[in-house]
Design a protein around this motif. Sequence first.
Motif, PDB file in Angstrom:
ATOM      1  N   GLU A  40      33.845 -23.422 -24.667  1.00 23.33           N
ATOM      2  CA  GLU A  40      32.578 -23.967 -25.158  1.00 23.33           C
ATOM      3  C   GLU A  40      32.772 -24.673 -26.489  1.00 23.33           C
ATOM      4  O   GLU A  40      32.291 -25.792 -26.689  1.00 23.33           O
ATOM      5  CB  GLU A  40      31.555 -22.843 -25.330  1.00 23.33           C
ATOM      6  CG  GLU A  40      30.910 -22.345 -24.074  1.00 23.33           C
ATOM      7  CD  GLU A  40      29.838 -21.313 -24.388  1.00 23.33           C
ATOM      8  OE1 GLU A  40      29.450 -21.185 -25.572  1.00 23.33           O
ATOM      9  OE2 GLU A  40      29.389 -20.630 -23.450  1.00 23.33           O
ATOM     10  N   ARG A  51      26.786 -25.939 -29.148  1.00 23.36           N
ATOM     11  CA  ARG A  51      27.343 -25.135 -28.063  1.00 23.36           C
ATOM     12  C   ARG A  51      26.318 -24.802 -26.981  1.00 23.36           C
ATOM     13  O   ARG A  51      26.689 -24.526 -25.845  1.00 23.36           O
ATOM     14  CB  ARG A  51      27.953 -23.848 -28.630  1.00 23.36           C
ATOM     15  CG  ARG A  51      29.189 -24.101 -29.479  1.00 23.36           C
ATOM     16  CD  ARG A  51      29.831 -22.836 -29.984  1.00 23.36           C
ATOM     17  NE  ARG A  51      30.350 -21.998 -28.908  1.00 23.36           N
ATOM     18  CZ  ARG A  51      31.167 -20.962 -29.107  1.00 23.36           C
ATOM     19  NH1 ARG A  51      31.563 -20.663 -30.355  1.00 23.36           N
ATOM     20  NH2 ARG A  51      31.597 -20.229 -28.104  1.00 23.36           N
ATOM     21  N   GLN A  52      25.011 -24.848 -27.322  1.00 26.04           N
ATOM     22  CA  GLN A  52      24.001 -24.461 -26.335  1.00 26.04           C
ATOM     23  C   GLN A  52      23.997 -25.366 -25.101  1.00 26.04           C
ATOM     24  O   GLN A  52      24.014 -24.859 -23.965  1.00 26.04           O
ATOM     25  CB  GLN A  52      22.609 -24.426 -26.955  1.00 26.04           C
ATOM     26  CG  GLN A  52      21.524 -23.860 -26.026  1.00 26.04           C
ATOM     27  CD  GLN A  52      21.836 -22.442 -25.556  1.00 26.04           C
ATOM     28  OE1 GLN A  52      22.133 -21.561 -26.371  1.00 26.04           O
ATOM     29  NE2 GLN A  52      21.782 -22.208 -24.252  1.00 26.04           N
ATOM     30  N   ARG A  55      26.955 -24.482 -23.043  1.00 29.05           N
ATOM     31  CA  ARG A  55      26.765 -23.205 -22.355  1.00 29.05           C
ATOM     32  C   ARG A  55      25.876 -23.402 -21.122  1.00 29.05           C
ATOM     33  O   ARG A  55      26.155 -22.845 -20.053  1.00 29.05           O
ATOM     34  CB  ARG A  55      26.133 -22.194 -23.315  1.00 29.05           C
ATOM     35  CG  ARG A  55      26.024 -20.771 -22.767  1.00 29.05           C
ATOM     36  CD  ARG A  55      25.533 -19.810 -23.840  1.00 29.05           C
ATOM     37  NE  ARG A  55      26.444 -19.765 -24.971  1.00 29.05           N
ATOM     38  CZ  ARG A  55      26.129 -20.125 -26.216  1.00 29.05           C
ATOM     39  NH1 ARG A  55      24.888 -20.540 -26.493  1.00 29.05           N
ATOM     40  NH2 ARG A  55      27.018 -20.071 -27.180  1.00 29.05           N
ATOM     41  N   ASP A  56      24.807 -24.188 -21.276  1.00 33.31           N
ATOM     42  CA  ASP A  56      23.910 -24.447 -20.149  1.00 33.31           C
ATOM     43  C   ASP A  56      24.622 -25.225 -19.040  1.00 33.31           C
ATOM     44  O   ASP A  56      24.418 -24.958 -17.846  1.00 33.31           O
ATOM     45  CB  ASP A  56      22.679 -25.230 -20.619  1.00 33.31           C
ATOM     46  CG  ASP A  56      21.781 -24.413 -21.541  1.00 33.31           C
ATOM     47  OD1 ASP A  56      21.900 -23.175 -21.532  1.00 33.31           O
ATOM     48  OD2 ASP A  56      20.974 -25.018 -22.267  1.00 33.31           O
ATOM     49  N   TYR A  59      26.825 -22.953 -17.076  1.00 34.98           N
ATOM     50  CA  TYR A  59      26.061 -22.142 -16.126  1.00 34.98           C
ATOM     51  C   TYR A  59      25.753 -22.946 -14.863  1.00 34.98           C
ATOM     52  O   TYR A  59      25.907 -22.444 -13.748  1.00 34.98           O
ATOM     53  CB  TYR A  59      24.756 -21.652 -16.771  1.00 34.98           C
ATOM     54  CG  TYR A  59      23.882 -20.887 -15.800  1.00 34.98           C
ATOM     55  CD1 TYR A  59      24.191 -19.581 -15.431  1.00 34.98           C
ATOM     56  CD2 TYR A  59      22.762 -21.496 -15.235  1.00 34.98           C
ATOM     57  CE1 TYR A  59      23.407 -18.894 -14.510  1.00 34.98           C
ATOM     58  CE2 TYR A  59      21.963 -20.818 -14.325  1.00 34.98           C
ATOM     59  CZ  TYR A  59      22.293 -19.512 -13.969  1.00 34.98           C
ATOM     60  OH  TYR A  59      21.512 -18.846 -13.058  1.00 34.98           O
ATOM     61  N   THR A  75      36.541 -18.660 -19.583  1.00 35.52           N
ATOM     62  CA  THR A  75      35.887 -19.361 -18.482  1.00 35.52           C
ATOM     63  C   THR A  75      36.903 -20.313 -17.868  1.00 35.52           C
ATOM     64  O   THR A  75      37.614 -21.027 -18.574  1.00 35.52           O
ATOM     65  CB  THR A  75      34.672 -20.148 -18.999  1.00 35.52           C
ATOM     66  OG1 THR A  75      33.688 -19.221 -19.479  1.00 35.52           O
ATOM     67  CG2 THR A  75      34.049 -20.989 -17.898  1.00 35.52           C
TER      68      THR A  75
END
Length: 234
Positions: A40, A51-52, A55-56, A59, A75
């Motif tokens: 990330e 980073r958000q 991260r999304d 996912y 990951t």
Amino acid sequence: MSAHNSLTLTPAATATDQVFHALYSKIVTLELAPGAKVSEAEIARSLGVSRQPVRDAFYRLSELGFMLIRPQRATTVTYISPQALFDARFIRCALEVECLRTAIDRVTDDDIAKLNALVAAQDEALQTNDKIEFHRLDDSFHELICDIAGHPKAWVIIHDQKVHLDRLRYLSLTIGAQSALDDHVEIMDCIRNRDADRAEKELRKHLARILKVLAQVRDTHPELIEANAHQRRL
């Protein structure tokens, strides 16, 4: 990881969309190979985002089956799953056969002209060895058939499923692009002649090519295939 350095963003609705599409492209073209670790922090830094959204995007890619996210562990990009490929090809074939037969009942001269233009553009992409454009045009050809049939949502379902096929499809362009184009030419001939039975036969042959590609990749690039995949006779 060197692949991070070549990531670029393209205009999209959100930062998450931009990160998602950048990573999706790298995974499909195997620039991010199966088993590769992804960070990330590194991706956020290379793309100039927080980073958000990364991260999304991770996912979303994990939901598609492209990334394996495990707490307290790296990951990674997932390996190609034969079982997921078999399932995706089955779903795609079932939907596209029905769309093709319906499209032949509804097709207009204008529709045929649009399909012919896509096949011609594919031929040009093949001659210039533009794999990414060839892949995009291949999808556009099949999507337009769903639209002509009056079932655009069928392509949405197919698109979500075919991600499991796309890495192998991209690999196959090195050895099978001409065959894929020839299949489209044959399908177009069936559409022009309103021959639904022959069209179905040609489409099934076209979509079955991915199974031969899987067999070849198992022999030439076994490191890309899920180690404990369920084996099934092709």
